[in-house]
Design an enzyme around this catalytic site. Structure first.
Site, PDB file in Angstrom:
ATOM      1  CD  GLU A  89      -2.568  -7.795   2.815  1.00 29.79           C
ATOM      2  OE1 GLU A  89      -3.366  -8.115   3.722  1.00 29.79           O
ATOM      3  OE2 GLU A  89      -2.152  -6.639   2.630  1.00 29.79           O
TER       4      GLU A  89
ATOM      5  CD  GLU B  91       1.574  -5.914   5.547  1.00 29.03           C
ATOM      6  OE1 GLU B  91       0.905  -5.939   4.504  1.00 29.03           O
ATOM      7  OE2 GLU B  91       2.413  -6.794   5.813  1.00 29.03           O
TER       8      GLU B  91
ATOM      9  N   GLY C 237       0.506  -5.156   0.850  1.00 25.69           N
ATOM     10  CA  GLY C 237      -0.682  -5.208  -0.015  1.00 25.69           C
ATOM     11  C   GLY C 237      -0.364  -5.760  -1.387  1.00 25.69           C
TER      12      GLY C 237
ATOM     13  CB  ALA D  12      -0.862  -0.007   1.259  1.00 28.54           C
TER      14      ALA D  12
HETATM   15  N1  T1G Z   1       4.645   3.477   0.071  1.00 31.95           N
HETATM   16  C1  T1G Z   1       5.120   4.699  -0.267  1.00 31.95           C
HETATM   17  N2  T1G Z   1       6.415   4.959  -0.639  1.00 31.95           N
HETATM   18  C2  T1G Z   1       7.236   3.910  -0.683  1.00 31.95           C
HETATM   19  C3  T1G Z   1       6.819   2.591  -0.333  1.00 31.95           C
HETATM   20  C4  T1G Z   1       5.450   2.394   0.051  1.00 31.95           C
HETATM   21  N3  T1G Z   1       4.960   1.193   0.364  1.00 31.95           N
HETATM   22  N4  T1G Z   1       7.887   1.775  -0.451  1.00 31.95           N
HETATM   23  C5  T1G Z   1       8.915   2.542  -0.860  1.00 31.95           C
HETATM   24  N5  T1G Z   1       8.540   3.813  -0.993  1.00 31.95           N
HETATM   25  C6  T1G Z   1       9.376   4.944  -1.450  1.00 31.95           C
HETATM   26  C7  T1G Z   1      10.536   5.255  -0.497  1.00 31.95           C
HETATM   27  O1  T1G Z   1      10.147   6.126   0.504  1.00 31.95           O
HETATM   28  C8  T1G Z   1      11.552   5.883  -1.443  1.00 31.95           C
HETATM   29  O2  T1G Z   1      11.158   7.209  -1.654  1.00 31.95           O
HETATM   30  C9  T1G Z   1      11.335   5.116  -2.737  1.00 31.95           C
HETATM   31  O3  T1G Z   1      10.023   4.542  -2.648  1.00 31.95           O
HETATM   32  C10 T1G Z   1      12.316   4.004  -2.937  1.00 31.95           C
HETATM   33  O4  T1G Z   1      12.309   3.187  -1.790  1.00 31.95           O
HETATM   34  C11 T1G Z   1      -2.693  -3.146   3.215  1.00 31.95           C
HETATM   35  C12 T1G Z   1      -0.994  -1.887   4.954  1.00 31.95           C
HETATM   36  C13 T1G Z   1      10.352  -2.003  -1.770  1.00 31.95           C
HETATM   37  C14 T1G Z   1      12.215  -3.097  -0.622  1.00 31.95           C
HETATM   38  O5  T1G Z   1       6.510  -2.040   3.962  1.00 31.95           O
HETATM   39  O6  T1G Z   1      10.682  -2.094   1.920  1.00 31.95           O
HETATM   40  O7  T1G Z   1       0.899  -2.818   2.298  1.00 31.95           O
HETATM   41  O8  T1G Z   1      13.115   8.356  -0.707  1.00 31.95           O
HETATM   42  O9  T1G Z   1      14.673   3.733  -1.087  1.00 31.95           O
HETATM   43  O10 T1G Z   1      16.000   0.336  -1.167  1.00 31.95           O
HETATM   44  O11 T1G Z   1      -1.628  -4.848   4.318  1.00 31.95           O
HETATM   45  O12 T1G Z   1      11.154   0.430  -0.331  1.00 31.95           O
HETATM   46  O13 T1G Z   1      12.979   7.970  -3.145  1.00 31.95           O
HETATM   47  O14 T1G Z   1      11.433   9.592  -2.030  1.00 31.95           O
HETATM   48  O15 T1G Z   1      13.345   1.892   0.065  1.00 31.95           O
HETATM   49  O16 T1G Z   1      15.134  -0.296  -3.459  1.00 31.95           O
HETATM   50  C15 T1G Z   1       4.000  -2.698   3.102  1.00 31.95           C
HETATM   51  C16 T1G Z   1       8.186  -0.811   1.978  1.00 31.95           C
HETATM   52  C17 T1G Z   1       3.261  -1.415   3.133  1.00 31.95           C
HETATM   53  C18 T1G Z   1       7.518  -2.116   1.826  1.00 31.95           C
HETATM   54  C19 T1G Z   1      12.615  -1.112  -2.103  1.00 31.95           C
HETATM   55  N6  T1G Z   1       5.176  -2.554   2.278  1.00 31.95           N
HETATM   56  N7  T1G Z   1       9.235  -0.593   1.024  1.00 31.95           N
HETATM   57  O17 T1G Z   1      13.771  -0.776  -1.410  1.00 31.95           O
HETATM   58  O18 T1G Z   1      14.138   1.609  -2.295  1.00 31.95           O
HETATM   59  S1  T1G Z   1       1.898  -1.535   4.240  1.00 31.95           S
HETATM   60  C20 T1G Z   1       6.358  -2.227   2.784  1.00 31.95           C
HETATM   61  C21 T1G Z   1      10.418  -1.239   1.089  1.00 31.95           C
HETATM   62  C22 T1G Z   1       0.750  -2.486   3.413  1.00 31.95           C
HETATM   63  C23 T1G Z   1      -1.372  -3.749   3.504  1.00 31.95           C
HETATM   64  C24 T1G Z   1      -0.435  -2.899   4.221  1.00 31.95           C
HETATM   65  C25 T1G Z   1      11.475  -0.833   0.111  1.00 31.95           C
HETATM   66  C26 T1G Z   1      11.616  -1.778  -1.106  1.00 31.95           C
HETATM   67  P1  T1G Z   1      12.212   8.321  -1.895  1.00 31.95           P
HETATM   68  P2  T1G Z   1      13.689   2.632  -1.177  1.00 31.95           P
HETATM   69  P3  T1G Z   1      14.872   0.205  -2.125  1.00 31.95           P
END
Ligand code: T1G
Length: 696
Positions: A104, A124, A101, A62
Site C-alpha cells: 500500500e 490481509e 501495508g 503493518a
Molecule cells: N508483523 C509482525 N511480525 C511479523 C510480520 C508482520 N507483518 N511478518 C512476519 N513477522 C515475524 C514473524 O512472526 C517471525 O517472527 C518473523 O517475522 C519471520 O517471519 C495496513 C493491516 C513476510 C512472507 O500478512 O507472510 O499490512 O517467529 O517466519 O517464512 O493494510 O512473514 O521469528 O519471532 O514468517 O521468511 C500484512 C505476514 C500485515 C505478511 C516472510 N502482511 N508475513 O516469511 O518468515 S497486515 C502480512 C508473512 C497489513 C495494512 C494491513 C511472512 C513473510 P519470529 P516468518 P518467512
C-alpha cells in the site's frame, strides 16, 4: 538502532527502512518515514526520492503485533497521503516481498520498480482483515477491478512479471535496489515524466462506473464460500466504493471498517494462528544452532494413498524420491495415481506440462527395498499395523546408511516401540502427514524418547522445505490430532444414539465453520479404517461398526452414513441408516430426544478441548497454540475461531468446565470430568493462551 535511514546519491534522497526480520511498519518506522519524507520534500537540493529497505525483504506489512494495542499516529493512511502529495518523483524499489501495508505504501508512491523474484500482495484477508491503508481504493485504479478483487479476496501474492504486465509496477530491475531506484528516477526526471498519483487514475474504472452492475458479475467470479467470515464481504463493499464514493471519503470509510475488523474476534483468532504457526516450529530445549542434516534424496516405503501423496510433496519441492512397493502391480497403480493427479492439476492450469514431466522424472519406483539404501531420509507409509511396521523398520535398519533418518507416517502407533526394533532409535521419529498428503499443510512431527536433536531439527527443516507447517508432539496413542479426534468421534456416535441424525450433526459442525462434519469426513476417509483400529483395540462403536459389518465403508462403497451417486462426493441422507440408528437406540434402551445445534456443537468440541488440556498436562504438546495449529491445518477447524484451545479461551473456560462436569455427572463418563489443567486455569482465572503459548 535507527529503523529508517536516509542518504543522498547526488540530488536523489534514498530512504531505507531497516527493521529486521521483515521491515514491518511498526510505529517507530512510521515516525521515521514521516520525518524522512518531510525533510526530503522540503530540501530544495533533493530532486527525487527513492524508498527501499535493507535486509532480506521489502516491507512485509503493518506490524501485526501492534494490532492489539491502541493505534498510534501517524497512521499508515496519513503517511501514504503525505507521500502521494510530494511534488517530486517518489519511486519504491521492491525485492523479496511487498505485502499488505508494504504494498500500500508503494501505491502512494508515483512509481514502483521491483526485482525479478519479488512477490507483491495484499494478504490481509488471511488475517481476517482487508487492506486498511488505501489499498482497496488505489489498487483497482492501478490494475483494474477484476485483478484487484482477485488479489484482495485471495490474499495471494503475484510475481513481479505479472505485476509488470498489470501495470502495478513500472519496471523490473536487477542488482541493488537503491541503485536501481536512483537510475530509474533519474530517467523519470530526464524524460520529464509527469507524477502519477494513483488516486487520480480513472481509465481502469470508467467502464465499470458506466455499468456498475458488472461489479456483481466480477465479484461472483471471485467470491468463494466464506463460511461465516466477515472480511470478504467487507472487502467487497470497500471495493464497490471505488465506483461512487469520493476517494477521501472512501479512505475514511475503509479505515473505520478496517478498525472494526481489527477489533473483531475473527481477526484476533486468525492473528493468533499466524503467530502460533511460527511459534510451533520452535521446540523448547532444541537450540537454534542445532544443524539439520542435509536431505538430498528420500525414499518412501508404500505407494498407497499416503505414500503417493508424500512422494508428490517431495517431488513438488524438487527432491528425488525412490518409491518402494512390495508388488509391481501395486507400484504401477501408485505411480499411475500420482501421474493422474499431476495431469489433473495441469488440466486445471495449476501446473505446466513440463512441470508434470519434471516431477514424474524425480520419482523412481521399485519393488526392491534395498534401493532405499542411498536415501538420506526414509519415510515408511505402509499398512497401519505394528507388526508390518516393525518388519519394515527391521529391514531398513540393516540396509540404510548409518546416518540415514528413518521416519514413520503412523497416525496412532507407538513410535518408541517402532524405534526399539532398530539399532538407531536416535535416528527414528514420526512424520505424520494428513490425507491428501500433497495438499494438507500440516505435518505432525512425533518426537521419540530417543530422537536426537539434529534428527528433530532435520524433520522441521524438511517440513518447511516441502511447504508444510511443522508441529512437534510427543508419543501417545493418536498423538495430538487423532487423540482429540477420538474424543469427538465417541461423542458423535453418542449423539446419534440419543436422537440426532448424521446430517444434523454434520450440519451443526459445518455451520460452526468446519468444511465437513464427522460423518461426511468418515465416509470420505473410509469407515473401515476406524473399524479396523477399534477391532484391534477391542472397542465397539455401535452404529459405525454396524454400517461396516454391512459393507458400508463410505464413498468407496457408495454408501456409508450417507448414500452417494456414482462419481459424486455429495452424500444424501439414507432412510436405511436412520432406521438402523433408531433400532440401535431401541436395542440399547436409549430414549431418543430432539437435540439442539448448540448442544451438538458443545458435545463435539468441549470433550476435544478437555482432551487438549490433558495433552498439555502430559507435555505431549508444548503449547496450546500448537494444538490450535494442528486442528486448523490438519482437521479443518475454522481458522477464524483460532483453533479449539483459543476458541475455549474466547467462550470462557469456566463455562466449558461446568458443561463438562454436568455431562460427566449425567452420563457417568469419566472422560468428561474436567481435566486438572482446565480446573486449575479456571481457579486462577487464567486462559490456555496466557498459560501455554510462549516457548519455555
Ligand atoms: N508483523 C509482525 N511480525 C511479523 C510480520 C508482520 N507483518 N511478518 C512476519 N513477522 C515475524 C514473524 O512472526 C517471525 O517472527 C518473523 O517475522 C519471520 O517471519 C495496513 C493491516 C513476510 C512472507 O500478512 O507472510 O499490512 O517467529 O517466519 O517464512 O493494510 O512473514 O521469528 O519471532 O514468517 O521468511 C500484512 C505476514 C500485515 C505478511 C516472510 N502482511 N508475513 O516469511 O518468515 S497486515 C502480512 C508473512 C497489513 C495494512 C494491513 C511472512 C513473510 P519470529 P516468518 P518467512
Amino acid at each position: 538502532m535507527t529503523v529508517v535511514g536516509m542518504h543522498r546519491d547526488g540530488d536523489i534522497a534514498v530512504i531505507v527502512v531497516d527493521n529486521p526480520p521483515v521491515n514491518a511498519l511498526k510505529h517507530e518506522v512510521r515516525l521515521g518515514l514521516r520525518d524522512a519524507f518531510a525533510s526530503a520534500n522540503t530540501d530544495k537540493a533533493v530532486a527525487a526520492i527513492v524508498l527501499t529497505c535493507a535486509g532480506r525483504t521489502f516491507i512485509a506489512g503493518a506490524d501485526i503485533t501492534e494490532f492489539d494495542k491502541p493505534p498510534q499516529s501517524p497512521s499508515l493512511i496519513d503517511l501514504n497521503a503525505q507521500i502521494e502529495n510530494i511534488a517530486k518523483p517518489v519511486v519504491a524499489a521492491m525485492f523479496g516481498t511487498a505485502l499488505g501495508g508494504g504494498l500500500e505504501i508503494t501505491l502512494a508512491c508515483h512509481f514502483r520498480i521491483a526485482a525479478p523474484t519479488t512477490r507483491l500482495g495484499l494478504p490481509e484477508i488471511k488475517l481476517g482483515l482487508f487492506p486498511g491503508a488505501g489499498g482497496t481504493q488505489r489498487l483497482p485504479r492501478l490494475v483494474g477491478m477484476d485483478k484487484a478483487m482477485a488479489m484482495i479476496l485471495s490474499g495471494d501474492p503475484i510475481p513481479a512479471k505479472e505485476a509488470l504486465a498489470l501495470g502495478l509496477i513500472d519496471e523490473i530491475f536487477d542488482g541493488d535496489p537503491a541503485a536501481a531506484g536512483v537510475t530509474f528516477v533519474r530517467k523519470v526526471i530526464a524524460e520529464k515524466r509527469p507524477l502519477r498519483r494513483v488516486r487520480d487514475l480513472d481509465d481502469k474504472l470508467k467502464d465499470l462506473r458506466a455499468r456498475p452492475d458488472k461489479f456483481n458479475e466480477i465479484a461472483a467470479a471471485h467470491v468463494k464460500r466464506a463460511r461465516g467470515l466477515h472480511a470478504p464481504s467487507a472487502a467487497l463493499e470497500a471495493l464497490r466504493w471505488t465506483l461512487d464514493v469520493p476517494i477521501d471519503e472512501a479512505f475514511d470509510r475503509e479505515r473505520k471498517k478496517f478498525m472494526e475488523l481489527r477489533a473483531g474476534d475473527q481477526s484476533k483468532a486468525q492473528r493468533h494462528i499466524f503467530f502460533a504457526e511460527r511459534e510451533a516450529a520452535k521446540v523448547p530445549g532444541l537450540s537454534k544452532d542445532t544443524q539439520p542434516r542435509e536431505i538430498k534424496r528420500v525414499a518412501v516405503i508404500g505407494a498407497g494413498t499416503m505414500g503417493g501423496g508424500i512422494s508428490m510433496s517431495f517431488a513438488n519441492a524438487g527432491i528425488p524420491v525412490t518409491i518402494v512397493e512390495t508388488a509391481a502391480d501395486a507400484l504401477q497403480r501408485g505411480l499411475g495415481v500420482i501421474e493422474k493427479n499431476y495431469k489433473t492439476s495441469a488440466a486445471r492450469g495449476a501446473l505446466r506440462e513440463d512441470d508434470v514431466t519434471k516431477r514424474m522424472g524425480l520419482l523412481k519406483g521399485t519393488t526392491d527395498i534395498a534401493a532405499a539404501k542411498d536415501a538420506d531420509l526414509v519415510i515408511e507409509a505402509v499398512f497401519e499395523e505394528m507388526a508390518v511396521k516393525k518388519d519394515v523398520f527391521g529391514k531398513l535398519d540393516k540396509l540404510a546408511r548409518a546416518d540415514t533418518i528413518l521416519a514413520t507416517n503412523t497416525s496412532y502407533l507407538d513410535v518408541n516401540e517402532i524405534a526399539a526394533t532398530t539399532g538407531r532409535p536416535q535416528s527414528v521419529l514420526g512424520m505424520h502427514f494428513f490425507s491428501p498428503a500433497n495438499v494438507m499443510r500440516l505435518l505432525e512431527i512425533v518426537r521419540g524418547e530417543k530422537t536426537a536433536p539434529d534428527v528433530l531439527a532435520t524433520a522441521i527443516a524438511v517440513a518447511r522445505r516441502i511447504g508444510k507447517v511443522p508441529v512437534v508432539v510427543g508419543v501417545c496413542h493418536g498423538f495430538v490430532g487423532n487423540r482429540m479426534l477420538r474424543a469427538r468421534s465417541i461423542e458423535a456416535e453418542k449423539l446419534l444414539l440419543e436422537g440426532a441424525l448424521p446430517h444434523e450433526v454434520d450440519g451443526a459442525l459445518t455451520e460452526f465453520g468446519f468444511p465437513m462434519g464427522p460423518f461426511a469426513m468418515g465416509d470420505l476417509a473410509g469407515l473401515d479404517v476406524g473399524w479396523r483400529m477399534r477391532k484391534a483395540q477391542g472397542i465397539r462403536a455401535e452404529i459405525a461398526d454396524t454400517l461396516c459389518e454391512q459393507g458400508r465403508f463410505g464413498q468407496k462403497t457408495s454408501k456409508g452414513f450417507y448414500l452417494y451417486e456414482p462419481g459424486s462426493r455429495a452424500g444424501r441422507p439414507d432412510p436405511e441408516v436412520e432406521q438402523l440408528i433408531v433400532a440401535a437406540s431401541k436395542r440399547l434402551g436409549i430414549a431418543r430426544r430432539p437435540i439442539e445445534r448448540k448442544e451438538i456443537v458443545e458435545r463435539l468440541i468441549f470433550p476435544m478441548i478437555n482432551e487438549g488440556a490433558r495433552i498439555l498436562e502430559e507435555g505431549i504438546a508444548q503449547r496450546s497454540g500448537d494444538i490450535d495449529v494442528i486442528w486448523v491445518y490438519g482437521y479443518g477447524f475454522p481458522n477464524w475461531r483460532g483453533g479449539p484451545m483459543f476458541y475455549a479461551d474466547t467462550i470462557g473456560l469456566a463455562y466449558i468446565r461446568d458443561r463438562l462436569a454436568e455431562l460427566a455427572k449425567k452420563t457417568g463418563d469419566k472422560r468428561h470430568e474436567p481435566a486438572a489443567l482446565l480446573t486449575q486455569l479456571v481457579a486462577e482465572n487464567a486462559t490456555f493462551g496466557a498459560a501455554h503459548n510462549k516457548a519455555a
